[in-house]
Write an enzyme that holds these catalytic residues in place. Structure first.
Site, PDB file in Angstrom:
ATOM      1  N   HIS A  17       1.024  -1.314   0.095  1.00  0.00           N
ATOM      2  CA  HIS A  17       0.148   0.160  -0.121  1.00  0.00           C
ATOM      3  C   HIS A  17       0.935   1.312  -0.134  1.00  0.00           C
ATOM      4  O   HIS A  17       0.596   2.138  -0.839  1.00  0.00           O
ATOM      5  CB  HIS A  17      -0.961  -0.069   1.416  1.00  0.00           C
ATOM      6  CG  HIS A  17      -2.012  -1.066   1.325  1.00  0.00           C
ATOM      7  ND1 HIS A  17      -1.871  -1.713   2.344  1.00  0.00           N
ATOM      8  CD2 HIS A  17      -2.987  -1.362   0.727  1.00  0.00           C
ATOM      9  CE1 HIS A  17      -3.182  -2.749   2.315  1.00  0.00           C
ATOM     10  NE2 HIS A  17      -3.721  -2.373   1.166  1.00  0.00           N
ATOM     11  N   LYS A  41     -16.198  -7.651   5.193  1.00  0.00           N
ATOM     12  CA  LYS A  41     -14.770  -8.250   5.223  1.00  0.00           C
ATOM     13  C   LYS A  41     -14.380  -8.878   6.491  1.00  0.00           C
ATOM     14  O   LYS A  41     -13.268  -9.052   6.591  1.00  0.00           O
ATOM     15  CB  LYS A  41     -13.611  -7.207   4.335  1.00  0.00           C
ATOM     16  CG  LYS A  41     -13.827  -7.132   2.938  1.00  0.00           C
ATOM     17  CD  LYS A  41     -12.421  -6.580   2.373  1.00  0.00           C
ATOM     18  CE  LYS A  41     -12.074  -7.268   1.042  1.00  0.00           C
ATOM     19  NZ  LYS A  41     -10.787  -6.587   0.637  1.00  0.00           N
ATOM     20  N   ARG A  92      -2.521  -6.410  -8.659  1.00  0.00           N
ATOM     21  CA  ARG A  92      -1.251  -7.405  -8.396  1.00  0.00           C
ATOM     22  C   ARG A  92      -1.681  -8.395  -9.139  1.00  0.00           C
ATOM     23  O   ARG A  92      -1.338  -8.353 -10.430  1.00  0.00           O
ATOM     24  CB  ARG A  92      -1.364  -7.957  -6.931  1.00  0.00           C
ATOM     25  CG  ARG A  92      -0.897  -6.851  -5.906  1.00  0.00           C
ATOM     26  CD  ARG A  92      -1.385  -7.357  -4.400  1.00  0.00           C
ATOM     27  NE  ARG A  92      -2.982  -7.082  -4.455  1.00  0.00           N
ATOM     28  CZ  ARG A  92      -3.536  -7.371  -3.304  1.00  0.00           C
ATOM     29  NH1 ARG A  92      -2.961  -7.859  -2.097  1.00  0.00           N
ATOM     30  NH2 ARG A  92      -4.765  -7.243  -3.314  1.00  0.00           N
ATOM     31  N   SER A 130      -2.743  -7.904   2.796  1.00  0.00           N
ATOM     32  CA  SER A 130      -3.144  -7.694   4.274  1.00  0.00           C
ATOM     33  C   SER A 130      -3.547  -8.843   4.966  1.00  0.00           C
ATOM     34  O   SER A 130      -3.091  -9.169   6.008  1.00  0.00           O
ATOM     35  CB  SER A 130      -4.411  -6.642   4.473  1.00  0.00           C
ATOM     36  OG  SER A 130      -3.973  -5.425   4.058  1.00  0.00           O
TER      37      SER A 130
HETATM   38  P1  ADP Z   1      -9.993  -3.462  -0.537  1.00  0.00           P
HETATM   39  O1  ADP Z   1     -10.459  -4.152   0.371  1.00  0.00           O
HETATM   40  O2  ADP Z   1     -10.475  -2.344  -0.831  1.00  0.00           O
HETATM   41  O3  ADP Z   1      -9.286  -4.228  -1.871  1.00  0.00           O
HETATM   42  P2  ADP Z   1      -7.149  -3.329   0.467  1.00  0.00           P
HETATM   43  O4  ADP Z   1      -6.787  -2.500   1.494  1.00  0.00           O
HETATM   44  O5  ADP Z   1      -7.060  -4.873   0.285  1.00  0.00           O
HETATM   45  O6  ADP Z   1      -8.622  -2.801   0.264  1.00  0.00           O
HETATM   46  O7  ADP Z   1      -6.447  -3.052  -0.881  1.00  0.00           O
HETATM   47  C1  ADP Z   1      -6.537  -1.463  -1.232  1.00  0.00           C
HETATM   48  C2  ADP Z   1      -5.888  -1.384  -2.660  1.00  0.00           C
HETATM   49  O8  ADP Z   1      -4.560  -1.495  -2.540  1.00  0.00           O
HETATM   50  C3  ADP Z   1      -6.495  -2.144  -3.640  1.00  0.00           C
HETATM   51  O9  ADP Z   1      -6.661  -1.643  -4.859  1.00  0.00           O
HETATM   52  C4  ADP Z   1      -5.261  -3.299  -3.604  1.00  0.00           C
HETATM   53  O10 ADP Z   1      -5.203  -4.081  -5.171  1.00  0.00           O
HETATM   54  C5  ADP Z   1      -4.199  -2.567  -3.417  1.00  0.00           C
HETATM   55  N1  ADP Z   1      -2.953  -3.268  -2.933  1.00  0.00           N
HETATM   56  C6  ADP Z   1      -2.838  -4.022  -1.882  1.00  0.00           C
HETATM   57  N2  ADP Z   1      -1.927  -4.846  -1.704  1.00  0.00           N
HETATM   58  C7  ADP Z   1      -0.931  -4.371  -2.823  1.00  0.00           C
HETATM   59  C8  ADP Z   1       0.428  -4.581  -3.191  1.00  0.00           C
HETATM   60  N3  ADP Z   1       0.946  -5.503  -2.412  1.00  0.00           N
HETATM   61  N4  ADP Z   1       0.818  -3.966  -4.207  1.00  0.00           N
HETATM   62  C9  ADP Z   1      -0.190  -3.190  -4.909  1.00  0.00           C
HETATM   63  N5  ADP Z   1      -1.399  -2.929  -4.730  1.00  0.00           N
HETATM   64  C10 ADP Z   1      -1.932  -3.296  -3.601  1.00  0.00           C
END
Ligand code: ADP
Length: 169
Positions: A17, A41, A92, A130
Site C-alpha cells: 500500500h 470483510k 497485483r 493484508s
Molecule cells: P480493498 O478491501 O478495498 O481491496 P485493500 O486494503 O485490500 O482494500 O487494498 C486497497 C488497494 O490497494 C487495492 O486496490 C489493492 O489492490 C491495493 N493493494 C493492496 N496490496 C497491494 C500490493 N502489495 N501492491 C499493489 N497494490 C496493492
C-alpha cells in the site's frame, strides 16, 4: 488542483500500500487515503485503529502531505464530496483485475467525472496482502519485511489479546 483518493480496507496497511501511496503522490497535487469500513470483510482492526495505523506508518516513512480519513459510505459519493478527479487502486495478480473491472465500471456508471486509475504493483511487493500478513503473524511468523514497524507491533498486540481472551474462557 488535481485531487486523488486512494480507498481501501487497509486491514492493516502494508508496504505494498505504501508503495502505491508514494507513486500516486507523484501523479497528483493532493492525495487522500480513505480507510473504508468494509464491514463485509470482517476486519481485524477497527476503522479507527486502521486509520491510525495508516497515519503512523506514513509518519514512520517520512511521507508527508497525505491526508488520511476513515469513512463508512459509498466510495463514489465520497470521491465527489472531496472533489477527487481520480480513484487510485493497485493491481497485483489477475484475480484483482476481475473485481476491479466490475467496480470501475459501476463507479463510472454512477459518476463518469471520476476516473479510476490503476497502478501496477511493485515486483518486490506483488505477493503482499493484508490477509497474508495477518495469517503469517497470527502463527508467529516474521512480517517485518512486509509492514511498517507500527503495524508489526499492533498485530503482535492484537493477536496477544486474542490469545489472552481465549485462555481466560
Ligand atoms: P480493498 O478491501 O478495498 O481491496 P485493500 O486494503 O485490500 O482494500 O487494498 C486497497 C488497494 O490497494 C487495492 O486496490 C489493492 O489492490 C491495493 N493493494 C493492496 N496490496 C497491494 C500490493 N502489495 N501492491 C499493489 N497494490 C496493492
Amino acid at each position: 488542483m488535481r485531487i486523488a483518493i486512494y480507498p481501501g480496507s487497509f486491514d492493516p496497511i502494508t508496504n505494498g500500500h505504501l508503495d502505491i501511496i508514494q507513486r500516486a503522490q507523484r501523479l497528483f497535487d493532493r492525495l487522500i487515503v480513505a480507510v473504508m469500513a468494509n464491514p463485509s470483510k470482517h476486519p481485524l482492526f477497527t476503522l479507527e485503529e486502521r486509520r491510525r495505523l495508516v497515519q503512523r506508518s506514513l509518519q514512520e516513512r517520512g511521507i508527508h502531505e497525505v491526508q488520511v480519513i476513515a469513512r463508512d459510505c459509498l466510495l463514489i459519493a465520497l470521491a465527489r464530496e472531496l472533489g477527487a478527479a481520480a480513484i487510485i487502486r493497485g493491481l497485483r495478480i489477475t484475480s484483482d483485475f476481475e473485481n476491479e473491472f466490475q467496480t470501475a465500471l459501476t463507479n463510472r456508471d454512477l459518476d463518469s467525472s471520476v476516473e479510476s486509475v490503476y497502478l501496477m504493483t511493485n515486483r518486490d511487493y506483488s505477493f503482499i496482502s493484508s490477509s497474508i500478513v495477518k495469517e503469517v503473524k497470527r502463527y508467529g511468523g516474521e512480517v517485518s519485511r512486509f509492514v511498517p514497524q507500527a503495524v508489526e507491533r499492533a498485530l503482535g498486540e492484537k493477536f496477544q489479546q486474542d490469545r489472552d481472551s481465549h485462555s481466560t474462557q
